[in-house]
Write an enzyme that holds these catalytic residues in place. Structure first.
Site, PDB file in Angstrom:
ATOM      1  NE  ARG A  27     -10.711 -72.502 -20.106  1.00  9.12           N
ATOM      2  CZ  ARG A  27      -9.569 -71.905 -20.431  1.00  9.12           C
ATOM      3  NH1 ARG A  27      -9.509 -70.594 -20.414  1.00  9.12           N
ATOM      4  NH2 ARG A  27      -8.517 -72.608 -20.781  1.00  9.12           N
ATOM      5  CB  CYS A  64     -10.605 -74.317 -23.597  1.00  4.41           C
ATOM      6  SG  CYS A  64     -11.040 -76.016 -23.172  1.00  4.41           S
ATOM      7  CG  ASP A  67      -7.936 -73.093 -17.067  1.00  2.00           C
ATOM      8  OD1 ASP A  67      -8.825 -73.866 -16.656  1.00  2.00           O
ATOM      9  OD2 ASP A  67      -6.900 -73.481 -17.627  1.00  2.00           O
TER      10      ASP A  67
END
Ligand code: 4NP
Length: 156
Positions: A13, A7, A123
Site C-alpha cells: 500500500r 503501512c 491490506d
C-alpha cells in the site's frame, strides 16, 4: 510539505501511495517531498510487490525503483504529515515514536477523503489483483484531496 506514507510492510500500500502522490505533486508543479515506510522490518530493501508495480504501471506510474524501509521515530520530526493506511499502523507509529509522538501530524489516509470516519485502506497482501486496483483508486482519490487542501496553503 514533507509527507510520509506508512503501512505494515512498505511493500503493497504505502509504495503505491508514495508513487501516486509523487505523480500528482509533479503534475501540480509542487516541490513537496514524498516518502514511504513500513512499521515492520519484514521487507527492508525490497522493491514493491509485483502487483503494486503492475497496477501502478497500468496507471502510468513507475514505482519499481522504490526500496522498502522501516519507520523510525525521527520520521515524526522530519515530516509535516504522516499518513497511515490502517489503525494498526497508527498504533504502531505511536508506539515506535515514543516521546517524539505528535498526534497532530499522524492520521489515517482515508480521513482526508471521509473525514472523521476512520476508514482503512484494506491490506491487499493476501488477495487478488482486483484488491490492488481498489487500493489504487482509494489512495488516488485521497491524494487528490491532499493536493487540493495543502497546495492552497502554498507551502513548499
Ligand atoms: P502492506 O502489506 O502493509 O500494504 O505492505 C503487507 C505486506 C507484507 C505483509 C503484510 C502486509 N507481511 O506479512 O509480510
Amino acid at each position: 510539505m514533507k509527507i510520509l506514507m506508512v503501512c505494515l510492510g512498505n511493500i503493497c500500500r504505502s509504495p503505491l501511495a508514495e508513487g501516486i502522490l509523487r505523480d500528482k505533486v509533479k503534475k501540480a508543479n509542487l516541490s513537496w517531498q514524498v516518502d514511504s515506510a513500513g512499521t515492520s522490518n519484514y521487507h527492508i530493501g525490497e522493491p514493491p510487490h509485483q502487483l503494486s508495480q503492475k497496477v501502478a504501471k497500468l496507471n502510468g506510474i513507475d514505482i519499481s525503483y522504490q526500496q522498502g524501509r522501516q519507520f523510525r521515530k525521527e520520521d515524526i520530526l522530519a515530516f509535516d504529515r504522516i499518513y497511515v493506511m490502517d489503525t494498526d499502523n497508527y498504533n504502531e507509529v505511536k508506539r515506535m515514536s515514543r516521546a517524539l509522538w505528535d498526534e497532530n501530524k499522524v492520521t489515517l489516509l482515508l480521513n482526508e477523503l471521509y473525514p472523521l470516519e476512520n476508514r482503512e485502506v484494506p491490506d491487499p497482501w493476501y488477495g487478488t489483483e482486483e484488491g490492488y486496483h481498489r487500493v489504487f483508486q482509494l489512495i488516488s482519490d485521497a491524494c487528490d484531496v491532499i493536493i487540493e487542501k495543502y497546495s492552497v496553503l502554498n507551502i513548499g
